[in-house]
Design a protein around this motif. Structure first.
Motif, PDB file in Angstrom:
ATOM      1  N   ARG A   1       0.937  -1.033   0.142  1.00  9.43           N
ATOM      2  CA  ARG A   1      -0.266   0.235  -0.159  1.00  9.43           C
ATOM      3  C   ARG A   1       0.680   1.229  -0.387  1.00  9.43           C
ATOM      4  O   ARG A   1       0.699   2.059  -1.014  1.00  9.43           O
ATOM      5  N   LEU A   2       1.862   1.831   0.852  1.00 13.30           N
ATOM      6  CA  LEU A   2       3.120   2.559   0.300  1.00 13.30           C
ATOM      7  C   LEU A   2       3.241   2.548  -0.330  1.00 13.30           C
ATOM      8  O   LEU A   2       3.734   3.838  -1.150  1.00 13.30           O
TER       9      LEU A   2
ATOM     10  N   THR B   1       3.626   5.879  -5.476  1.00 13.64           N
ATOM     11  CA  THR B   1       3.773   6.269  -7.248  1.00 13.64           C
ATOM     12  C   THR B   1       2.845   6.167  -8.044  1.00 13.64           C
ATOM     13  O   THR B   1       2.123   6.768  -8.523  1.00 13.64           O
ATOM     14  N   ALA B   2       1.271   6.729  -7.141  1.00  9.62           N
ATOM     15  CA  ALA B   2       0.206   6.820  -7.384  1.00  9.62           C
ATOM     16  C   ALA B   2      -0.080   8.191  -8.553  1.00  9.62           C
ATOM     17  O   ALA B   2       1.166   8.539  -8.142  1.00  9.62           O
ATOM     18  N   GLU B   3      -0.999   8.204  -9.468  1.00 13.65           N
ATOM     19  CA  GLU B   3      -1.379   9.467  -9.814  1.00 13.65           C
ATOM     20  C   GLU B   3      -2.794  10.274  -9.919  1.00 13.65           C
ATOM     21  O   GLU B   3      -3.271   9.334 -10.521  1.00 13.65           O
ATOM     22  N   PRO B   4      -2.495  11.552  -9.137  1.00 14.19           N
ATOM     23  CA  PRO B   4      -1.760  12.277  -8.816  1.00 14.19           C
ATOM     24  C   PRO B   4      -1.481  11.322  -7.743  1.00 14.19           C
ATOM     25  O   PRO B   4      -2.032  10.307  -6.785  1.00 14.19           O
ATOM     26  N   PHE B   5      -0.576  12.669  -7.146  1.00 18.72           N
ATOM     27  CA  PHE B   5       0.188  11.938  -5.416  1.00 18.72           C
ATOM     28  C   PHE B   5      -0.982  12.571  -4.446  1.00 18.72           C
ATOM     29  O   PHE B   5      -1.154  13.319  -4.269  1.00 18.72           O
ATOM     30  N   SER B   6      -0.933  11.286  -3.289  1.00 17.83           N
ATOM     31  CA  SER B   6      -1.800  11.511  -2.367  1.00 17.83           C
ATOM     32  C   SER B   6      -1.335  10.707  -1.136  1.00 17.83           C
ATOM     33  O   SER B   6      -0.781   9.621  -0.933  1.00 17.83           O
TER      34      SER B   6
ATOM     35  N   ALA C   1      -0.835   6.514   3.460  1.00 14.09           N
ATOM     36  CA  ALA C   1       0.523   6.290   4.335  1.00 14.09           C
ATOM     37  C   ALA C   1       0.061   6.339   5.780  1.00 14.09           C
ATOM     38  O   ALA C   1      -0.620   6.015   7.231  1.00 14.09           O
ATOM     39  N   ALA C   2      -1.140   7.171   6.056  1.00 11.44           N
ATOM     40  CA  ALA C   2      -1.798   7.686   7.623  1.00 11.44           C
ATOM     41  C   ALA C   2      -2.400   6.819   7.765  1.00 11.44           C
ATOM     42  O   ALA C   2      -2.699   6.249   9.162  1.00 11.44           O
ATOM     43  N   GLN C   3      -3.124   6.313   6.760  1.00  9.77           N
ATOM     44  CA  GLN C   3      -4.374   4.705   6.716  1.00  9.77           C
ATOM     45  C   GLN C   3      -3.705   3.433   7.410  1.00  9.77           C
ATOM     46  O   GLN C   3      -3.704   2.516   8.200  1.00  9.77           O
TER      47      GLN C   3
ATOM     48  N   LEU D   1      12.690   2.759   1.309  1.00  7.13           N
ATOM     49  CA  LEU D   1      10.971   2.247   0.603  1.00  7.13           C
ATOM     50  C   LEU D   1      11.599   2.612  -0.779  1.00  7.13           C
ATOM     51  O   LEU D   1      11.148   2.187  -1.958  1.00  7.13           O
ATOM     52  N   LEU D   2      12.482   3.672  -1.288  1.00  3.86           N
ATOM     53  CA  LEU D   2      12.692   3.724  -2.916  1.00  3.86           C
ATOM     54  C   LEU D   2      13.077   2.617  -3.511  1.00  3.86           C
ATOM     55  O   LEU D   2      13.098   2.363  -4.570  1.00  3.86           O
ATOM     56  N   SER D   3      14.147   1.977  -2.603  1.00  5.07           N
ATOM     57  CA  SER D   3      14.708   0.570  -3.351  1.00  5.07           C
ATOM     58  C   SER D   3      13.952  -0.343  -3.768  1.00  5.07           C
ATOM     59  O   SER D   3      14.146  -0.912  -4.706  1.00  5.07           O
ATOM     60  N   THR D   4      12.215   0.459  -3.193  1.00  3.38           N
ATOM     61  CA  THR D   4      11.263  -1.021  -4.330  1.00  3.38           C
ATOM     62  C   THR D   4      10.490  -0.295  -5.692  1.00  3.38           C
ATOM     63  O   THR D   4      10.560  -1.351  -5.434  1.00  3.38           O
ATOM     64  N   VAL D   5      10.857   0.666  -5.380  1.00  2.89           N
ATOM     65  CA  VAL D   5      10.061   1.448  -6.580  1.00  2.89           C
ATOM     66  C   VAL D   5      11.125   1.114  -8.020  1.00  2.89           C
ATOM     67  O   VAL D   5      11.957   1.514  -7.922  1.00  2.89           O
ATOM     68  N   ASP D   6      10.621   0.088  -8.626  1.00  4.90           N
ATOM     69  CA  ASP D   6      11.203   0.378 -10.077  1.00  4.90           C
ATOM     70  C   ASP D   6      10.587   1.013 -11.226  1.00  4.90           C
ATOM     71  O   ASP D   6      10.150   0.764 -11.868  1.00  4.90           O
ATOM     72  N   LEU D   7      11.308   1.786 -10.987  1.00  7.30           N
ATOM     73  CA  LEU D   7      10.848   3.003 -12.405  1.00  7.30           C
ATOM     74  C   LEU D   7      11.716   4.264 -12.127  1.00  7.30           C
ATOM     75  O   LEU D   7      12.910   4.047 -11.563  1.00  7.30           O
ATOM     76  N   PRO D   8      11.668   4.658 -13.332  1.00  5.38           N
ATOM     77  CA  PRO D   8      12.638   5.541 -13.778  1.00  5.38           C
ATOM     78  C   PRO D   8      12.977   6.782 -12.854  1.00  5.38           C
ATOM     79  O   PRO D   8      11.956   6.784 -11.952  1.00  5.38           O
ATOM     80  N   ALA D   9      14.647   7.428 -13.008  1.00  2.00           N
ATOM     81  CA  ALA D   9      14.694   8.260 -11.387  1.00  2.00           C
ATOM     82  C   ALA D   9      13.362   9.186 -11.744  1.00  2.00           C
ATOM     83  O   ALA D   9      12.870   9.828 -13.071  1.00  2.00           O
TER      84      ALA D   9
END
Length: 704
Positions: free
Chosen positions: A38-39, A44-49, A53-55, A82-90
Motif C-alpha cells: 500500500r505504501l 507511485t500513484a498519479e496524482p500523488f496523495s 500512509a496515514a491509514q 522505500l525508494l529501493s523497492t520502486v522499480d521506476l526511472p529516476a
C-alpha cells in the motif's frame, strides 16, 4: 521487479518483539507485506496523495504495534529503503513524496494512538462506574443477608467491640443465655461463662486483642441467671474493614448441652460396666497407664486381681439372673472395701474378675492387708433373688516400684499371680514372686517352641551305662533325652518331659526317642554282637495310654532290625495302678513280644505286692537310695530301707537296678545287700554314642 518482500522482512525485523501482539513472526511479516504494497502504491500513484500512509499507521495501531520504538523504526526504514523497492526511472518528485508519506505516517500513527487511548480510558471509566454500582448493590445485599441471618439464625450471634464487649446480640443468643439483650450488652464473654472457664477464655480474648490470632474456637460452660449451666461451642473471629483493619468481633454460640450430655452418657457406658457400675477394663487400663506415666522415682503401685471361685456353678446352677446379682453384690463389697484407700480404683474386668489399683502403695504388707479385707467381705453370705449363698474369691497381688513399669507387664504379672492362687486352692491370695515368674516364663517359652525344636532337630540322645555288679559288665544303656535350647542351653529330660506331656507332644517326642534309641542299639548289635547292650527307654503315663504304642514298637523294631529282648521300656510305678487295666494290657502285649519291662522309681509310693506280681515285669529300678558314702557314717535305718526294697523285689523274683550311684563305698554296700545292677556317675556319666561304644569295646563277650 520491486522487492516488496525484502522491505517487509526488514520492517518485521525492526518492529517484531517491541509490542505485545498475538501474531507470530511469519504472520507479522505477511501483515507488513500488505502494508508495504500500500505504501509503494501510494508513492507511485498519479496524482500523488499521502492519505494511504496515514491509514497504514492506523492499521499498525489497530494491530497493537504501539511500542515506544515502533514509529521511530518504521519512519527510519521508510526513509532509508522505500525508494529501493520502486522499480521506476529516476523521478524528481519521489524523494519529496517519501517525506510526505513519512509525515502522514507519523500524523496518522499519533491520531490513531490518541483515539485508542481515549477509547481505553472511556472503557475503564465505564468499568469503574459499573464496579462501584455492583459493589454498592452487593454491599446492600450482603448487609441484608447478614441481618436476615443474624435475626433468624438458631445459633447465638453477638457483635462485640475490639475489647470484647457485646454491642449487639441476636434473639437466639438471648434465648440460649436466658437473658434480655439489655442484660448482655456491655458484658464480655468471660463475664458470662462459668468462673472455672473464665481464665482460659480471657487468655483467648487477650491473644485476639493483641493480634496474635484471628479467631479461636472452644467449648465452654455458660452460667445462666438461674444457676443452670449451658454447654456451648464458642467461635470468635475478628472482622476487618476494606482497608484490612479490624473493626469489631463476631462471636457465634451454639448450644451443645444435649450433645454433651449424650457424649457423657456414652463415655460412661464405654468406660463403666452397666451391671456393676464399676469402671471397666478400658477405663482401668487407662488409669494404670496414666498412673505409671506420671509416677515419680520413689512411687510404688499395687494391683490386686480377684477372681470368684466356682462362679460357673452359681451361674449355671442358679441361672444368670442370680449370677448377675452376685456380681453386683461382690462389686459393691469390693468398692466399699477400698473406699478408705486414697485414690484407689476398683474395676470390673469382665467374667467373674475384679481388680483394685492402689496408686500410692505403702508396701506389700498394706496391699496384702487390703486384699485379705476384701476377700473377707466377699466371703460373707449373700442374699439375692430368694437365695442365700456364700462365694469365695482368690487373689493375685503385685506390689512394686512404679517407675519404669509398663501396664501390660503389670497386668500380666497380676494375672499370673492370680493363677498361682487359684492353683493353691479356694479363697487364697498369692503375692507375686519374681523367681517363680521367671520359671513360669521359661516353661511357657519351652511350651511354645518345643514343636518347632523337634523340626529343627534340637533334641538328641545321650546314653548312660547300666552295669551288672557281680562282674562289672555293661548289660544295658539308658537313653537320656536332651534339648539343646538356643537360649536356655542344654536341658535334660526331667526339665521338659512333664511339660511335653501337658501340651500333648510327649507321644510324638517319645516315638522319636524310641526310634533313635533302637536304631543306635541295632547299630551296636551289628558291630559288637554279643557285647552289645540293651537300650532302656523311659515311657510316661500318657504314652502308655496311647492306642498306637504297641503298633509303634512293632514298626520300630521291624524297621531298625533290633531284637525285642534288647529293648527295655521303663515305666513309673505310678503309671500302672490296679485300675489301669488298659495300660497293664499294653505292657502284657509288649512283654509277650519279647520286650523287657522295667518298673521305674520302685518304692517311691507303696504298692500291693500282689498287684506287682500281676505286672509283666523283668526288673525294678530304685532311684537315689539313702546309703552313706564318701566317708559318711553308716545309718542303719537308711540301709534297712534299701535292704527291704531289694528283698521285696527278690521275693517277686525281680532283679534290682539302683540309679545315681556315686562312689565305690555305695557299690560295696549295694553288692552286700544283694543289688543286681547299678548306674550313675561312678560307672560313667551319660555320653554320646561314641562314648558308649568306647566303653563297650573293651568288654568280655559273655552275656550270662
Amino acid at each position: 521487479m520491486p522487492d516488496h518482500a525484502a522491505f517487509a522482512r526488514a520492517w518485521t525485523a525492526q518492529v517484531y518483539g517491541t509490542s505485545f501482539v498475538s501474531m507470530s513472526r511469519p504472520e507479522t511479516e505477511h501483515f507488513l507485506l500488505g502494508l508495504t504494497d500500500r505504501l509503494v502504491a501510494a508513492l507511485t500513484a498519479e496524482p500523488f496523495s499521502a492519505v494511504p500512509a496515514a491509514q497504514v499507521a492506523e492499521d499498525l495501531v489497530a494491530a497493537h504495534y504501539t511500542g515506544p520504538t515502533v514509529l521511530d523504526r518504521t519512519l527510519r526504514l521508510v526513509g532509508d529503503q522505500l525508494l529501493s523497492t520502486v522499480d521506476l526511472p529516476a523521478h524528481g518528485e519521489l524523494p519529496s513524496r517519501v517525506v510526505a508519506l513519512m509525515a502522514a505516517l507519523a500524523a496518522g500513527y499519533a491520531d490513531a494512538l490518541r483515539e485508542r487511548t481515549f477509547d481505553e480510558q472511556e472503557t475503564i471509566k465505564r468499568a469503574v462506574l459499573r464496579a462501584r454500582d455492583d459493589a454498592e448493590t452487593a454491599l446492600r445485599a450482603s448487609d441484608a443477608r447478614f441481618r436476615a441471618v443474624f435475626s433468624v439464625s438458631p445459633i447465638g450471634i453477638a457483635i462485640t467491640d475490639l475489647h470484647g464487649r457485646i454491642v449487639e446480640a441476636n434473639g437466639a443468643l438471648q434465648e440460649i443465655l436466658r437473658s434480655q439483650a439489655s442484660a448482655l450488652i456491655g458484658c464480655t464473654l468471660a463475664e458470662l461463662v462459668h468462673p472455672e472457664d473464665a481464665a482460659a477464655l480471657t487468655r483467648c480474648e487477650a491473644e485476639l486483642e493483641r493480634g496474635e490470632i484471628e479467631l479461636y474456637r472452644t467449648e465452654k460452660r455458660f452460667l445462666l441467671p438461674d444457676g443452670d449451666l449451658v454447654w456451648a461451642f464458642l467461635s470468635v473471629a475478628l472482622i476487618h474493614n476494606a482497608r484490612g483493619l479490624p473493626t469489631y468481633r463476631m462471636a457465634m454460640v451454639e448450644d451443645i448441652s444435649q450433645r454433651h450430655l449424650l457424649y457423657e452418657q456414652l463415655r460412661r457406658q464405654t468406660l463403666h460396666d452397666q451391671l456393676t457400675g464399676l469402671p471397666n477394663r478400658a477405663r482401668f487400663t487407662s488409669a494404670v497407664d496414666g498412673l505409671l506415666s506420671q509416677a515419680g522415682p520413689n512411687a510404688r503401685v499395687a494391683l490386686c486381681l480377684f477372681d470368684l471361685d466356682g462362679f460357673r456353678v452359681v451361674n449355671g446352677g442358679l441361672g444368670p439372673v442370680v449370677g448377675d446379682e452376685v456380681l453386683k453384690e461382690v462389686g459393691g463389697r469390693i468398692s466399699d472395701g477400698v473406699a478408705a484407700e486414697p485414690e484407689s480404683l476398683a474395676a470390673y474386668l469382665g467374667g467373674d474378675r475384679f481388680a483394685v489399683l492402689l496408686p500410692r502403695s505403702s508396701g506389700a504388707q498394706a496391699a496384702v492387708a487390703l486384699t485379705e479385707r476384701v476377700l473377707t467381705a466377699i466371703g460373707e453370705p449373700i442374699q439375692v433373688v430368694g437365695h442365700r449363698l456364700t462365694v469365695s474369691a482368690s487373689a493375685g497381688v503385685v506390689e512394686r516400684p512404679a517407675a519404669g513399669v509398663r501396664t501390660p507387664d503389670l497386668l500380666r504379672d497380676a494375672d499370673l499371680t492370680l493363677h498361682w492362687a487359684k492353683t493353691d486352692g479356694r479363697g487364697q491370695w498369692t503375692l507375686f514372686d519374681t523367681e517363680r515368674a521367671r520359671r513360669e516364663r521359661v516353661r511357657y517359652e519351652m511350651a511354645t517352641t518345643m514343636a518347632l525344636a523337634m523340626d529343627n532337630e534340637e533334641f538328641y540322645l545321650e546314653f548312660q551305662p547300666v552295669v551288672r555288679l557281680r562282674d562289672g559288665l555293661v548289660r544295658g544303656v539308658e537313653a537320656l533325652l536332651h534339648w539343646d535350647h538356643p537360649e536356655l542351653g542344654v536341658l535334660v529330660q526331667d526339665d521338659f518331659c512333664e511339660l511335653a506331656e501337658d501340651i500333648g507332644l510327649i507321644v510324638r517326642l517319645g516315638r522319636w526317642v524310641l526310634r533313635e534309641a533302637c536304631a543306635q542299639a541295632a547299630a551296636w548289635a551289628a558291630e559288637l554282637g554279643e557285647r552289645a547292650p540293651a537300650v532302656s527307654v523311659n515311657l510316661c503315663p500318657r504314652q502308655l495310654r496311647d492306642a498306637d504304642l504297641v503298633r509303634d514298637v512293632q514298626a520300630i523294631l521291624r524297621d531298625t532290625g533290633l531284637a525285642p529282648d534288647r529293648l527295655w521300656l521303663e515305666i513309673p510305678e505310678s503309671a500302672v495302678p490296679v485300675e489301669a487295666t488298659e495300660a497293664i494290657e499294653t505292657l502284657t502285649i509288649l512283654a509277650e513280644m519279647g520286650v523287657e519291662i522295667l518298673l521305674d522309681r520302685f518304692g517311691k509310693s507303696p504298692a500291693d505286692p500282689a498287684h506287682l506280681r500281676n505286672l509283666p515285669l523283668h526288673a525294678v529300678k530304685v532311684h537315689r537310695v539313702p546309703l552313706s558314702g564318701s566317708g559318711n557314717g553308716a545309718d542303719p535305718a537308711r540301709e534297712r530301707m534299701v535292704a527291704d526294697l531289694i528283698a521285696l523285689a527278690h521275693v517277686l523274683e525281680l532283679p534290682v537296678i539302683v540309679a545315681h550311684v556315686r562312689d565305690a563305698e555305695q557299690v560295696r554296700r549295694l553288692t552286700e545287700l544283694g543289688c543286681d545292677a547299678a548306674q550313675g556317675p561312678y560307672f560313667g556319666v551319660a555320653g554320646t554314642p561314641e562314648d558308649a561304644r568306647a566303653l563297650l569295646s573293651g568288654q568280655s563277650p559273655s552275656r550270662g
